[in-house]
Write a protein that holds these residues in place. Structure first.
Motif, PDB file in Angstrom:
ATOM      1  N   LEU A 205      -9.860  -3.537  -2.187  1.00  0.00           N
ATOM      2  CA  LEU A 205     -10.627  -4.578  -1.330  1.00  0.00           C
ATOM      3  C   LEU A 205      -9.587  -5.547  -1.147  1.00  0.00           C
ATOM      4  CD1 LEU A 205     -13.989  -4.432  -3.092  1.00  0.00           C
ATOM      5  CD2 LEU A 205     -13.216  -3.004  -1.411  1.00  0.00           C
ATOM      6  N   GLY A 206      -9.329  -6.018   0.252  1.00  0.00           N
ATOM      7  CA  GLY A 206      -8.575  -6.887   0.479  1.00  0.00           C
ATOM      8  C   GLY A 206      -9.318  -8.254   0.946  1.00  0.00           C
ATOM      9  N   GLY A 207      -8.517  -9.274   1.158  1.00  0.00           N
ATOM     10  CA  GLY A 207      -6.992  -9.298   1.276  1.00  0.00           C
ATOM     11  C   GLY A 207      -6.595  -8.942   2.773  1.00  0.00           C
ATOM     12  N   ASP A 208      -5.306  -9.386   2.848  1.00  0.00           N
ATOM     13  CA  ASP A 208      -4.848  -8.874   4.419  1.00  0.00           C
ATOM     14  C   ASP A 208      -4.114  -7.764   4.211  1.00  0.00           C
ATOM     15  OD1 ASP A 208      -1.738  -9.470   4.302  1.00  0.00           O
ATOM     16  OD2 ASP A 208      -2.415 -11.616   3.668  1.00  0.00           O
ATOM     17  N   HIS A 209      -3.639  -7.091   5.353  1.00  0.00           N
ATOM     18  CA  HIS A 209      -3.200  -5.716   5.073  1.00  0.00           C
ATOM     19  C   HIS A 209      -1.854  -5.607   4.618  1.00  0.00           C
ATOM     20  CE1 HIS A 209      -4.157  -1.780   7.519  1.00  0.00           C
ATOM     21  NE2 HIS A 209      -3.882  -1.525   6.290  1.00  0.00           N
ATOM     22  N   SER A 210      -1.196  -6.606   4.578  1.00  0.00           N
ATOM     23  CA  SER A 210       0.398  -6.764   3.932  1.00  0.00           C
ATOM     24  C   SER A 210      -0.031  -5.944   2.310  1.00  0.00           C
ATOM     25  CB  SER A 210       0.773  -7.984   3.528  1.00  0.00           C
ATOM     26  OG  SER A 210       0.144  -8.726   2.679  1.00  0.00           O
ATOM     27  N   ILE A 211      -1.287  -6.076   1.643  1.00  0.00           N
ATOM     28  CA  ILE A 211      -1.250  -5.431   0.562  1.00  0.00           C
ATOM     29  C   ILE A 211      -1.103  -4.154   0.384  1.00  0.00           C
ATOM     30  CG2 ILE A 211      -2.751  -7.564  -0.141  1.00  0.00           C
ATOM     31  CD1 ILE A 211      -5.223  -5.762  -0.105  1.00  0.00           C
ATOM     32  N   ALA A 212      -1.111  -3.480   1.462  1.00  0.00           N
ATOM     33  CA  ALA A 212      -1.079  -1.962   1.379  1.00  0.00           C
ATOM     34  C   ALA A 212       0.271  -1.385   1.147  1.00  0.00           C
ATOM     35  CB  ALA A 212      -1.525  -1.304   3.053  1.00  0.00           C
ATOM     36  N   ILE A 213       1.350  -2.492   1.278  1.00  0.00           N
ATOM     37  CA  ILE A 213       2.815  -2.229   0.796  1.00  0.00           C
ATOM     38  C   ILE A 213       2.571  -1.910  -0.627  1.00  0.00           C
ATOM     39  CG2 ILE A 213       4.884  -3.035   0.295  1.00  0.00           C
ATOM     40  CD1 ILE A 213       4.826  -5.085   2.641  1.00  0.00           C
TER      41      ILE A 213
END
Ligand code: ARG
Ligand code: MN
Ligand code: MN
Length: 328
Positions: A113-121
């Motif tokens: 659960l994010g958080g901005d999408h940079s965390i998908a790295i």
């Protein structure tokens, strides 16, 4: 459509979910998206997963802020190759990769659960590595988003890393230096042929060039209007391949702002909530789901309380659908 689940021994433990709650907003400039996971949890999402859907939950019951990983001040994290907050984003996603890896290698579905999408790295690096180790295979990624998030540091106009995760994950953007995503090794990368987008409608000119150059499969809102969501999802799953572990990365801004106004980069003309839920249900139905990300819920950006609540309800509905809620 024939989407027979992959060989039984390859399946995740379908009753175990590893939760990673990521309070990180450094991939973009607006404060508040770091409170996304907390408001989703406060709305009762995790309780619903365990009590109503019967999952055994592992991992976080409180939100990670990764304070110990963050540079002391903004001055300590100057732009690098045009990227903003690069040291913070690199350190945090590296840690997230470890967290998702640990759940995924044990066969749990990794829910971030994010958080901005940079965390998908981090999330995709972690599941890609775990799946190579555990099953000896490459993952497929279904990226549901208004945006393609495939800018390289050089092609990006904004310098915001949440617009770049797919470029780093596919190796289209490369960086040697360990502290600037150089920790992303070969076994953490995603094959760009195993990636498919759904919901695109705001793609930068430089990103369009990249999508074309690499022949990346993408279904825009135009395709959804033309074929309908049922056919688009069928084609997307066929592209990934019936025998492939699937990581679903869902940016809530894929939904129309009517359903999810409380997000950093809303774009009109998006998916209805029902279309979003349908995508998630269909992925669940394959039996091949290994991970879900739900990102970009920013509780402070709606113009009123109703917009905030709608967005949280929509986000939590997407997660429950991906975990099988609405299938009989
Ligand atoms: N995850 C997102 N909401 N990304 C929006 C990215 C917007 C724009 N393409 C950029 O690179 O800055
Ligand atoms: Mn987006
Ligand atoms: Mn996104």
């Amino acid at each position: 459509m024939t989407t027979s689940p992959i060989n039984q021994r390859y399946l995740p433990k379908q009753d175990e979910v590893g939760v990673i709650a990521v309070g990180f907003s450094g991939g973009q400039p607006k404060v508040g998206v770091d409170d996304g996971p907390q408001v989703l949890i406060d709305s009762g999402l995790l309780t619903q997963l365990s009590q109503d859907l019967g999952y055994k939950l592992f991992g976080d019951d409180k939100v990670n802020l990764y304070r110990e990983l963050l540079p002391q001040s903004e001055n300590a994290d100057p732009p690098f190759r045009n990227m903003k907050n690069p040291l913070a984003a690199s350190a945090v996603t590296r840690r997230i990769a470890q967290q998702t890896y640990e759940h995924s290698v044990q066969g749990r579905i990794a829910l971030t659960l994010g958080g901005d999408h940079s965390i998908a790295i981090g999330t995709i690096a972690g599941t890609a590595k775990a799946t190579r180790e555990r099953l000896g295979r490459e993952i497929g990624v279904i990226w549901v988003d208004a945006h393609s998030d495939i800018n390289t540091p050089e092609s990006s106009d904004s310098g915001n890393i949440h617009g770049m995760p797919v470029a780093f994950l596919t190796g289209i953007a490369k960086e040697e230096r360990e502290e600037y995503f150089g920790w992303l090794k070969e076994d953490m990368l995603l094959n760009h042929r195993k990636l498919v987008y759904i919901g695109l409608r705001d793609v930068d000119a430089g990103e369009k060039r990249i999508l074309r150059e690499y022949g990346i499969k993408a279904f825009s809102m135009f395709d959804i209007d033309r074929h309908g969501i049922g056919r688009v999802v069928e084609m997307a799953l066929a592209h990934i391949g019936a025998d492939t572990p699937i990581h679903l990365s869902f940016d809530v801004d894929a939904l129309d702002p009517q359903w999810a106004p409380s997000t950093g980069t809303p774009v009109r003309g998006g998916l209805t909530l029902r279309e979003g839920d349908y995508i998630c249900e269909s992925v669940h139905e394959t039996g091949n789901l290994i991970a879900v990300d739900l990102v970009e819920v920013n509780p402070y950006l709606a113009s009123d309380e109703k917009g905030k609540q709608e967005t949280i309800r929509a986000g939590s509905s997407l997660v429950r659908c991906a975990l099988g809620e609405s299938l009989l």
